[in-house]
Design a protein around this motif. Structure first.
Motif, PDB file in Angstrom:
ATOM      1  N   PRO A  14       0.555  -1.305   0.163  1.00 30.54           N
ATOM      2  CA  PRO A  14      -0.026   0.132   0.115  1.00 30.54           C
ATOM      3  C   PRO A  14       0.776   1.263   0.046  1.00 30.54           C
ATOM      4  N   GLY A  15       2.028   1.274   0.775  1.00 29.63           N
ATOM      5  CA  GLY A  15       2.662   2.581   0.901  1.00 29.63           C
ATOM      6  C   GLY A  15       3.229   2.749  -0.509  1.00 29.63           C
ATOM      7  N   SER A  16       4.017   1.764  -1.120  1.00 31.02           N
ATOM      8  CA  SER A  16       4.357   1.844  -2.527  1.00 31.02           C
ATOM      9  C   SER A  16       3.522   2.207  -3.599  1.00 31.02           C
ATOM     10  N   TRP A  17       2.299   1.769  -3.261  1.00 30.81           N
ATOM     11  CA  TRP A  17       1.265   2.167  -4.349  1.00 30.81           C
ATOM     12  C   TRP A  17       0.821   3.717  -4.237  1.00 30.81           C
ATOM     13  N   ASP A  18       0.834   4.137  -3.096  1.00 30.29           N
ATOM     14  CA  ASP A  18       0.587   5.567  -2.851  1.00 30.29           C
ATOM     15  C   ASP A  18       1.769   6.479  -3.259  1.00 30.29           C
ATOM     16  N   ALA A  19       2.920   6.005  -3.185  1.00 31.27           N
ATOM     17  CA  ALA A  19       4.118   6.593  -3.746  1.00 31.27           C
ATOM     18  C   ALA A  19       3.905   6.902  -5.062  1.00 31.27           C
ATOM     19  N   LEU A  20       3.610   5.701  -5.754  1.00 32.22           N
ATOM     20  CA  LEU A  20       3.590   5.610  -7.300  1.00 32.22           C
ATOM     21  C   LEU A  20       2.517   6.507  -7.834  1.00 32.22           C
ATOM     22  N   THR A  21       1.374   6.416  -7.123  1.00 33.46           N
ATOM     23  CA  THR A  21       0.118   7.327  -7.746  1.00 33.46           C
ATOM     24  C   THR A  21       0.588   8.887  -7.284  1.00 33.46           C
ATOM     25  N   ALA A  22       1.059   9.100  -6.072  1.00 30.59           N
ATOM     26  CA  ALA A  22       1.548  10.430  -5.828  1.00 30.59           C
ATOM     27  C   ALA A  22       2.460  11.056  -6.617  1.00 30.59           C
ATOM     28  N   GLY A  23       3.528  10.192  -7.239  1.00 32.52           N
ATOM     29  CA  GLY A  23       4.401  10.507  -8.035  1.00 32.52           C
ATOM     30  C   GLY A  23       4.039  10.933  -9.273  1.00 32.52           C
ATOM     31  N   LEU A  24       2.991   9.882  -9.906  1.00 31.66           N
ATOM     32  CA  LEU A  24       2.347  10.222 -11.197  1.00 31.66           C
ATOM     33  C   LEU A  24       1.647  11.573 -11.304  1.00 31.66           C
ATOM     34  N   GLY A  25       0.846  11.548  -9.910  1.00 30.19           N
ATOM     35  CA  GLY A  25       0.003  13.060  -9.518  1.00 30.19           C
ATOM     36  C   GLY A  25       0.862  14.174  -9.910  1.00 30.19           C
ATOM     37  N   ALA A  26       1.995  14.146  -9.112  1.00 27.89           N
ATOM     38  CA  ALA A  26       2.982  15.559  -9.523  1.00 27.89           C
ATOM     39  C   ALA A  26       3.313  15.737 -10.609  1.00 27.89           C
ATOM     40  N   LEU A  27       3.106  14.876 -11.793  1.00 24.04           N
ATOM     41  CA  LEU A  27       3.352  14.920 -13.053  1.00 24.04           C
ATOM     42  C   LEU A  27       2.252  15.153 -13.742  1.00 24.04           C
ATOM     43  N   GLY A  28       1.030  15.431 -13.095  1.00 21.93           N
ATOM     44  CA  GLY A  28      -0.245  15.450 -13.699  1.00 21.93           C
ATOM     45  C   GLY A  28      -0.558  14.192 -14.454  1.00 21.93           C
ATOM     46  N   ILE A  29      -0.307  13.296 -14.089  1.00 24.75           N
ATOM     47  CA  ILE A  29      -0.812  11.829 -14.807  1.00 24.75           C
ATOM     48  C   ILE A  29      -1.545  11.103 -13.793  1.00 24.75           C
ATOM     49  N   ALA A  30      -2.872  10.613 -14.020  1.00 30.18           N
ATOM     50  CA  ALA A  30      -3.583   9.803 -13.242  1.00 30.18           C
ATOM     51  C   ALA A  30      -3.163   8.319 -13.652  1.00 30.18           C
ATOM     52  N   VAL A  31      -3.211   7.501 -12.978  1.00 33.50           N
ATOM     53  CA  VAL A  31      -3.050   6.134 -13.079  1.00 33.50           C
ATOM     54  C   VAL A  31      -3.807   5.411 -14.252  1.00 33.50           C
ATOM     55  N   ALA A  32      -5.008   6.246 -14.440  1.00 33.94           N
ATOM     56  CA  ALA A  32      -6.011   5.669 -15.666  1.00 33.94           C
ATOM     57  C   ALA A  32      -5.216   5.974 -16.705  1.00 33.94           C
ATOM     58  N   ASP A  33      -4.365   7.075 -16.867  1.00 35.10           N
ATOM     59  CA  ASP A  33      -3.832   7.484 -17.949  1.00 35.10           C
ATOM     60  C   ASP A  33      -2.587   6.647 -18.661  1.00 35.10           C
ATOM     61  N   VAL A  34      -2.451   5.711 -17.617  1.00 37.81           N
ATOM     62  CA  VAL A  34      -0.881   4.866 -17.998  1.00 37.81           C
ATOM     63  C   VAL A  34      -1.330   4.100 -19.502  1.00 37.81           C
ATOM     64  N   HIS A  35      -0.551   3.994 -20.314  1.00 31.78           N
ATOM     65  CA  HIS A  35      -0.708   3.447 -21.590  1.00 31.78           C
ATOM     66  C   HIS A  35      -0.131   2.010 -21.601  1.00 31.78           C
ATOM     67  N   GLY A  36       1.044   1.823 -21.001  1.00 30.43           N
ATOM     68  CA  GLY A  36       1.700   0.776 -20.929  1.00 30.43           C
ATOM     69  C   GLY A  36       2.853   0.341 -19.841  1.00 30.43           C
ATOM     70  N   VAL A  37       3.254  -0.748 -19.538  1.00 33.43           N
ATOM     71  CA  VAL A  37       4.162  -0.998 -18.729  1.00 33.43           C
ATOM     72  C   VAL A  37       5.168  -1.969 -19.178  1.00 33.43           C
ATOM     73  N   VAL A  38       6.664  -1.541 -19.215  1.00 28.96           N
ATOM     74  CA  VAL A  38       7.891  -2.247 -19.795  1.00 28.96           C
ATOM     75  C   VAL A  38       8.167  -2.837 -18.507  1.00 28.96           C
ATOM     76  N   ILE A  39       8.479  -4.010 -18.354  1.00 29.25           N
ATOM     77  CA  ILE A  39       9.277  -4.591 -17.204  1.00 29.25           C
ATOM     78  C   ILE A  39      10.563  -5.060 -17.438  1.00 29.25           C
ATOM     79  N   THR A  40      11.446  -4.684 -16.562  1.00 27.44           N
ATOM     80  CA  THR A  40      12.873  -5.124 -16.874  1.00 27.44           C
ATOM     81  C   THR A  40      13.168  -6.592 -16.494  1.00 27.44           C
ATOM     82  N   HIS A  41      12.558  -7.093 -15.208  1.00 29.49           N
ATOM     83  CA  HIS A  41      12.528  -8.367 -14.868  1.00 29.49           C
ATOM     84  C   HIS A  41      11.481  -8.660 -13.974  1.00 29.49           C
ATOM     85  N   HIS A  42      11.257  -9.884 -13.624  1.00 25.41           N
ATOM     86  CA  HIS A  42      10.064 -10.479 -12.799  1.00 25.41           C
ATOM     87  C   HIS A  42      10.109 -10.025 -11.599  1.00 25.41           C
ATOM     88  N   HIS A  43      11.192  -9.639 -10.762  1.00 27.63           N
ATOM     89  CA  HIS A  43      11.337  -9.575  -9.367  1.00 27.63           C
ATOM     90  C   HIS A  43      10.059  -8.625  -8.539  1.00 27.63           C
TER      91      HIS A  43
END
Length: 346
Positions: free
Chosen positions: A47-76
């Protein structure tokens, strides 16, 4: 407060915390594309990590709903953990190399207790004492196996193909396969002029493959039913040289901080592992050792007695990866008739 860094040229970094981990955080990168923002990694499912991610996106004027894609460097889990939540909130696609997608599918389909059995068997075969293996059996019998991270990681719906450009309108990002830390680890080469005109060839999102101050964990790949004898350290060293030849102007890793002069860092890491292999060879020259015995004598960031339980398992896996490399180089061999198997220098 979210911690957001503007790297210029439509690239930002967000510090997403990793709970109870000395690394502190994962650097999730946001890339502006013609189809909307794309994330490189997502952070730990907490939950804390999710809050940090959504807050960081919000600071950029981006809502999570706006995310178009996710590129993962590895599965960890500190990289892929929140991918499922991002996709649920946005409908974004998730891309990963096929080898790591295989790990995700295998982990999701296996009974967690099966993994505890396998870990116990592997540690026993590596020479671990009974008092170390016993807690795994106790966890298995008590049903506490559901607490392992990554058991329900999101299944990617796109494949990252090495050497190909990712379908990101307005950007040129090429996938570079860099196995070693995981079998399907990828770095992502942004083949665009550096926004600050630094000399070199674009920017490299390096995941855990190339970090400025530490070497990533290199352990064993295989699963319980896998009969292949892999060489993760050999894969990693080959991948390092491949990345060094790219000569990116700047490296944007998933931990610590951005840095320049990737070829110099590659040389440092190659020398570090060569020195470590030489040191292990000398230990085996003095006496035959099991992987556990070798791990006890290896130089870590603290004395063996102070290394936590889970970290000892990781250390033994790393010792085995180095042993496999020495055997492949013809510098070590198994001692016939030993159980658990001990190795000696050649």
């Amino acid at each position: 407060m979210s911690q957001v860094t503007d790297h210029g040229g439509g690239v930002w970094g967000i510090k997403v915390p990793i709970p109870d981990n000395p690394l502190g955080h994962t650097l999730v990168h946001v890339l502006d594309t013609g189809s909307g923002p794309v994330l490189v990694d997502t952070g730990w499912d907490d939950p804390g990590s999710w809050d940090a991610l959504t807050a960081g996106l919000g600071a950029l004027g981006i809502a999570v709903a706006d995310v178009h894609g996710v590129v993962i460097t590895h599965h960890h889990p500190d990289h892929h953990g929140l991918s499922g939540k991002v996709r649920e909130a946005s409908g974004a696609w998730i891309a990963m190399h096929a080898a790591d997608t295989e790990v995700v599918l295998r982990t999701r389909s296996a009974d967690p207790g099966h993994w505890f059995d396998y870990m116990g068997e592997k540690l026993t075969a590596a020479g671990a004492p009974e008092e170390h293996v016993a807690p795994l059996r106790a966890a298995r019998e008590s049903g506490r196996t559901r607490t392992l991270p990554g058991l329900r990681a999101a299944v990617p719906d796109r494949e990252i193909v090495p050497g190909e450009l990712l379908p990101l309108p307005g950007r040129r990002m090429r996938a570079i396969w860099t196995p070693g830390h995981t079998p399907g680890h990828v770095c992502l080469h942004l083949e665009e002029a550096h926004p600050a005109n630094l000399p070199g060839n674009g920017r490299l999102f390096s995941g855990d493959h190339l970090l400025p101050g530490i070497s990533p964990h290199i352990g064993l790949y295989e699963a319980p039913e896998d009969t292949r004898v892999t060489d993760p350290l050999g894969d990693y060293l080959d991948s390092l040289e491949r990345v060094g030849r790219l000569e990116p102007a700047e490296v944007l890793p998933a931990h610590q901080h951005p840095f320049t002069d990737a070829p110099a860092r590659v040389r440092e890491l190659l020398a570090h592992h060569e020195e470590r292999l030489d040191g292990l060879w000398r230990l085996l020259l003095a006496e035959p050792l099991t992987p556990w015995g070798l791990a006890e004598r290896m130089v870590w960031n603290r004395p063996w007695e102070q290394i936590p339980y889970g970290s000892r398992n990781i250390a033994v896996s790393e010792a085995e990866a180095h042993l496999r490399r020495l055997v492949k180089q013809g510098r070590a061999e198994a001692v016939t008739g030993t159980d658990p198997v001990a190795y000696r220098a050649v």
